[in-house]
Design a protein around this motif. Structure first.
Motif: not given
Length: 557
Positions: A340-347, A387-396
């Motif tokens: 779901f996450s990989a497909a959502e990132m594309v769509a 989960y991501w140490q409060s960084q802004p979410l991004s494709p990375a």
């Protein structure tokens, strides 16, 4: 050895009855059906009966009503082809509103053996039980009967006005009617009606969970296996069905506020228009199935005109103990959510900005926390840090985000379900984490990130013809994993215990059920079978702490 006895006997019986042993004819309560004989390996054949109707076509006045048992047919019905697939956004060439069919696959028509009834997934809105994805031949060497079914999808399977005009849950009742057909007929196919196990994946797993809680399923099955889907998930129950019925009607120009008139008008709309429009109504305001699916299971109203498949919230049924507890196998995949996450990132390339701009999207819907509240900020902040140490979410940060999503959609709700059911019946918890030659869903999506994605484990049980892949190498370890999966699943169907005896194929393990109210025994299905307490214990404990501190009437949507 038994096959060399059975086949000559069938030849004699077939000759006496004037039919070919390759095209056996079975008498069912509805009429005769003629199957085919199919290969399942060296010196292995099985019997296939496709497209058997179990209910009347839900057309005209039968749309948005409980299924009606099929009235039967005259002559011999050809069982070599699947019946129509239920209408969905996929728009399969075989789709038809006349779609309530099932398929039976049996290694022998003599004697009786355990029956496993599979309920397909597809977000309540897609898929079918056809052998494009659910070919049963790998099960045949384990001497079980497999049944796969179609049920009504999307608006046709779940429309509810929240009152007696359309009480909903038609799809759940379709599954129940199919199970009643199994009870009446499966002996003729070599199955034992007293040894029925239901199993399903994704939305099919959630439907299996609903079936274990329904007051209408007494005597229809003895065990259940749930893959990657639970009635306690954020997407699994629609708490406000009238809203979506109104939106659908308004989009079609149906302006009445009288629900009986609304449903009568919706019965006149061509099914393709309903299905196409239901998809258009589904927006991206809450992505990744983090809110209830528009048309899904509901708690049926008090004035429902017929028997209720679900009369209370699932969590209330579980906690009351007012259901027939059956042994369960429950599991999820280590990276279920990656599909779901990989497909959502594309769509939806802006998906990460949606979460950055609205952290409340991270808060589980079923925790009933008000957007903009201090509790919402505390929960979303804790998840961002965890989960991501409060960084802004991004494709990375796709991998870190997917681990969060996996815990949200699968790990946490499945463990909560398993822990509660273990108070009343044996529950065997598993996590599938093998990443090998038969992870065909992942391969078809071109995903390179490690882990097993949603649906990969089914490729280790079923023959998934729809995936165009090369030959799996003869020495591939994936074949061993498949053999282990089949043995565990069919042992459970036969004995109610996946490891009833020491078995070299299963590495001699003894998989024990959960202790009541705890997560203390999980089977990890990877390169090897490994028993451990809880594979996501640290994260699960933090989810529990946040739920207890901030959640309100959890799972009571």
């Amino acid at each position: 050895m038994w096959r060399w006895v059975v086949l000559p006997l069938l030849v004699v019986l077939s000759s006496a009855c004037g039919q070919s042993v390759d095209r056996p004819i079975i008498n069912t309560a509805g009429g005769q059906v003629q199957g085919t004989t199919e290969p399942c390996g060296l010196f292995c054949t099985y019997y296939s009966f496709k497209g058997i109707p179990y209910a009347q076509p839900p057309l005209g006045a039968l749309r948005f009503t409980d299924p009606v048992p099929h009235a039967g047919w005259s002559g011999v019905r050809d069982g070599s082809q699947h019946g129509g697939s239920c209408p969905s956004p996929d728009a399969f060439p075989t789709e038809s509103e006349d779609c309530l069919y099932l398929n039976v696959y049996s290694p022998s028509l003599v004697g009786t053996r355990p029956v496993m009834v599979f309920i397909h997934g597809g977000a309540y809105r897609g898929g079918s039980g056809d052998d494009a994805l659910y070919g049963a031949q790998h099960f045949m060497t384990e001497n079980v009967v497999i049944v796969t079914i179609n049920y009504r999808l999307g608006v046709l399977g779940f429309l509810s006005t929240g009152d007696g005009s359309a009480s909903g849950n038609w799809a759940i009742k379709d599954c129940i009617e199919a199970l009643r057909w199994v009870q009446r007929n499966i002996v003729a196919f070599g199955g034992d009606p007293t040894q029925v196990t239901i199993f399903g994946q994704s939305a099919g797993g959630a439907l299996v969970h609903y079936l274990t809680l329904s007051p209408l399923t007494a005597g229809l099955f003895e065990r259940a296996i749930i893959h990657s889907g639970t009635a306690l998930g954020s997407w699994a129950l629609q708490p406000n069905p009238r809203q979506y019925a109104n939106r659908l009607a308004a989009a079609l120009g149906i302006t009445t506020t009288d629900t009986a008139a609304m449903v009568a008008a919706l019965r006149q709309v061509p099914y393709r228009s309903l299905v196409a429009l239901q998809d258009d109504l589904h927006g991206l305001d809450v992505p990744l199935l983090l809110a209830p699916i528009d048309f899904g299971p509901v708690v049926e109203p008090a004035n429902a005109p017929g028997p209720k498949a679900l009369d209370r919230l699932p969590i209330d049924i579980i906690e009351s103990g007012a259901y027939r507890a059956v042994p369960l196998m429950v599991g999820f995949l280590d990276m279920d959510a990656l599909m779901f996450s990989a497909a959502e990132m594309v769509a939806n390339p802006g998906v990460f900005e949606q979460f950055n701009n609205n952290p409340h999207l991270l808060v589980p819907f079923v925790w009933n926390i008000q957007q903009g509240s201090a509790q919402s900020s505390a929960v979303s902040g804790a998840f961002r840090q965890l989960y991501w140490q409060s960084q802004p979410l991004s494709p990375a940060l796709l991998q870190e985000f997917t681990v969060y999503l996996n815990d949200h959609q699968f790990g946490y709700p499945h463990m909560e379900m398993a822990k509660r059911h273990a108070n009343r019946a044996p529950v065997y918890l598993f996590q599938f984490r093998y990443d090998g030659d038969l992870n065909l869903v992942k391969q078809s999506l071109g995903i390179s990130m490690p882990g097993a994605v949603h649906g990969d484990e089914l490729c280790y049980l079923f023959d998934t013809k729809a995936f165009i892949v090369g030959e799996v190498p003869a020495g591939s370890h994936a074949i061993t994993v498949r053999q282990r999966m089949l043995r565990l699943w069919t042992n459970f169907a036969r004995y109610g215990n996946p490891t009833p005896t020491s078995d070299a194929l299963l590495q001699g393990i003894s998989w024990r059920p959960l202790s009541a109210g705890t997560i203390d025994s999980t089977l990890n299905v990877g390169h090897d079978l490994v028993l451990e307490p809880n594979p996501i214990a640290e994260r699960y404990n933090q989810w529990q702490n946040l739920a207890q501190q901030y959640g309100n009437n959890i799972f009571r949507v």
